[in-house]
Design a protein around this motif. Structure first.
Motif, mmCIF file in Angstrom:
data_model
loop_
_atom_site.group_PDB
_atom_site.id
_atom_site.type_symbol
_atom_site.label_atom_id
_atom_site.label_comp_id
_atom_site.label_asym_id
_atom_site.label_seq_id
_atom_site.Cartn_x
_atom_site.Cartn_y
_atom_site.Cartn_z
ATOM 1 N N ALA A 1 -7.132 7.353 -11.924
ATOM 2 C CA ALA A 1 -8.188 6.663 -12.916
ATOM 3 C C ALA A 1 -8.164 5.165 -12.313
ATOM 4 N N LEU A 2 -7.476 4.655 -11.527
ATOM 5 C CA LEU A 2 -7.331 3.214 -10.927
ATOM 6 C C LEU A 2 -8.867 2.651 -10.798
ATOM 7 N N LYS A 3 -8.917 1.477 -10.969
ATOM 8 C CA LYS A 3 -10.363 0.957 -10.761
ATOM 9 C C LYS A 3 -10.187 0.488 -9.427
ATOM 10 N N HIS A 4 -11.180 0.491 -8.646
ATOM 11 C CA HIS A 4 -11.189 -0.173 -7.138
ATOM 12 C C HIS A 4 -12.608 -0.365 -6.755
ATOM 13 N N SER A 5 -12.775 -1.071 -5.454
ATOM 14 C CA SER A 5 -14.084 -1.374 -5.255
ATOM 15 C C SER A 5 -14.319 -0.196 -4.133
ATOM 16 N N GLU A 6 -15.666 -0.131 -3.800
ATOM 17 C CA GLU A 6 -16.243 1.106 -2.869
ATOM 18 C C GLU A 6 -15.462 0.803 -1.489
ATOM 19 N N LYS A 7 -14.888 -0.335 -1.229
ATOM 20 C CA LYS A 7 -14.293 -0.558 0.069
ATOM 21 C C LYS A 7 -12.991 0.175 0.230
ATOM 22 N N LEU A 8 -12.390 0.551 -0.828
ATOM 23 C CA LEU A 8 -11.205 1.120 -0.627
ATOM 24 C C LEU A 8 -11.192 2.606 -1.168
ATOM 25 N N ASN A 9 -12.505 3.364 -1.548
ATOM 26 C CA ASN A 9 -12.642 4.528 -1.742
ATOM 27 C C ASN A 9 -11.810 5.572 -0.621
ATOM 28 N N LEU A 10 -11.975 5.248 0.683
ATOM 29 C CA LEU A 10 -11.163 6.058 1.553
ATOM 30 C C LEU A 10 -9.583 6.106 1.550
ATOM 31 N N PHE A 11 -9.216 4.876 1.270
ATOM 32 C CA PHE A 11 -7.480 4.794 0.999
ATOM 33 C C PHE A 11 -7.358 5.511 -0.266
ATOM 34 N N HIS A 12 -8.142 5.148 -1.506
ATOM 35 C CA HIS A 12 -7.879 5.675 -2.423
ATOM 36 C C HIS A 12 -7.753 7.410 -2.523
ATOM 37 N N ASP A 13 -8.678 7.896 -1.834
ATOM 38 C CA ASP A 13 -8.688 9.421 -1.800
ATOM 39 C C ASP A 13 -7.762 9.948 -1.081
ATOM 40 N N LYS A 14 -7.304 9.138 0.059
ATOM 41 C CA LYS A 14 -6.244 9.352 0.948
ATOM 42 C C LYS A 14 -4.712 9.563 0.150
ATOM 43 N N TYR A 15 -4.754 8.398 -0.636
ATOM 44 C CA TYR A 15 -3.398 8.059 -1.375
ATOM 45 C C TYR A 15 -3.348 9.209 -2.672
ATOM 46 N N CYS A 16 -4.514 9.557 -2.924
ATOM 47 C CA CYS A 16 -4.379 10.636 -4.299
ATOM 48 C C CYS A 16 -4.139 12.005 -3.623
ATOM 49 N N ASP A 17 -4.741 12.187 -2.215
ATOM 50 C CA ASP A 17 -4.618 13.519 -1.813
ATOM 51 C C ASP A 17 -2.799 13.638 -1.331
ATOM 52 N N TYR A 18 -2.399 12.610 -1.022
ATOM 53 C CA TYR A 18 -0.835 12.649 -0.678
ATOM 54 C C TYR A 18 -0.174 12.808 -2.025
ATOM 55 N N LEU A 19 -0.388 12.041 -2.895
ATOM 56 C CA LEU A 19 0.188 12.183 -4.173
ATOM 57 C C LEU A 19 -0.018 13.550 -4.646
ATOM 58 N N LYS A 20 -1.169 14.390 -4.754
ATOM 59 C CA LYS A 20 -1.247 15.608 -5.166
ATOM 60 C C LYS A 20 -0.225 16.783 -4.210
ATOM 61 N N GLY A 21 -0.109 16.304 -2.966
ATOM 62 C CA GLY A 21 0.702 17.118 -2.281
ATOM 63 C C GLY A 21 2.209 16.896 -2.677
ATOM 64 N N VAL A 22 2.524 15.665 -3.358
ATOM 65 C CA VAL A 22 4.036 15.471 -3.822
ATOM 66 C C VAL A 22 4.135 16.258 -5.321
ATOM 67 N N VAL A 23 2.961 16.206 -5.998
ATOM 68 C CA VAL A 23 3.039 16.652 -7.225
ATOM 69 C C VAL A 23 3.091 18.434 -7.088
ATOM 70 N N SER A 24 2.452 18.844 -6.248
ATOM 71 C CA SER A 24 2.250 20.269 -5.805
ATOM 72 C C SER A 24 3.881 20.732 -5.410
ATOM 73 N N SER A 25 4.431 19.873 -4.457
ATOM 74 C CA SER A 25 5.751 20.455 -4.263
ATOM 75 C C SER A 25 6.741 20.188 -5.423
ATOM 76 N N SER A 26 6.470 19.343 -6.244
ATOM 77 C CA SER A 26 7.327 19.257 -7.469
ATOM 78 C C SER A 26 7.138 20.457 -8.335
ATOM 79 N N ASP A 27 5.647 20.832 -8.499
ATOM 80 C CA ASP A 27 5.490 21.932 -9.281
ATOM 81 C C ASP A 27 6.436 23.296 -8.593
ATOM 82 N N THR A 28 6.161 23.430 -7.360
ATOM 83 C CA THR A 28 6.999 24.429 -6.613
ATOM 84 C C THR A 28 8.346 24.250 -7.053
#
Length: 184
Positions: free
Chosen positions: A117-144
């Motif tokens: 939900a963090l607000k960011h500019s369009e310039k950081l969309n790629l970074f934000h998406d990658k960061y969220c993907d890595y975070l999803k991986g961490v959360v998924s591992s935690s669920d496992t």
């Protein structure tokens, strides 16, 4: 006197070398800062003159991105702490391990929602998406980890129940043998 002068001369040369090294490092730092400012100005100029972004919008996006960067840094520290706690809990399995895993998993889920939900500019969309993907991986591992811990806990309970049944069965056999011996 000659010994004092040569020692003084050695210290003077070392001091001059140290000052030259420090000045060199400071010069390189200023060059790096100047280079980064030049890139920032070039990107801003490109956005303003080529893309037609207003200067006010450009400044607003930079202030949003600076705040976003600070938030990402803070969340990265929190996430690292949770991962470290999970790792420690798994290494040192004890009675509180499952509770620790559940607590840290809940925190990681919370962080994931907040980061998305963090607000960011369009310039950081790629970074934000990658960061969220890595975070999803961490959360998924935690669920496992929770699933494995729950399975292990249930397995341990089953093993314990089977062991208790075996102990009861053995005790019953022992009791039968003892009763038979008493009857004779």
């Amino acid at each position: 006197m000659e010994g004092i002068n040569s020692t003084f001369l050695l210290y003077a040369v070392l001091a001059i070398l140290a000052v030259m090294i420090v000045v060199s490092i400071i010069k390189k730092a200023f060059k790096l800062v100047a280079f980064l400012v030049a890139i920032l100005v070039a990107v801003s100029a490109y956005n303003i003159f080529v893309k037609g972004v207003s200067p006010q919008e450009e400044l607003t996006s930079y202030s949003i991105d600076v705040k976003y960067g600070e938030n990402i840094k803070d969340y990265s520290i929190k996430i690292k702490a949770s991962v470290d706690n999970l790792t420690q809990a798994i290494k040192e399995i004890n009675t509180d391990t499952l509770n620790t895993i559940k607590r840290e998993n809940k925190l990681l889920h919370k962080y994931e929602k907040e980061v998305q939900a963090l607000k960011h500019s369009e310039k950081l969309n790629l970074f934000h998406d990658k960061y969220c993907d890595y975070l999803k991986g961490v959360v998924s591992s935690s669920d496992t980890a929770i699933e494995v811990a729950n399975i292990s806990e249930n397995k341990n309970v089953k093993v314990l129940a089977d062991t208790v049944k075996k102990i009861n069965s053995t005790f019953s056999e022992l009791t039968k043998i003892s009763l038979e011996e008493i009857k004779k």
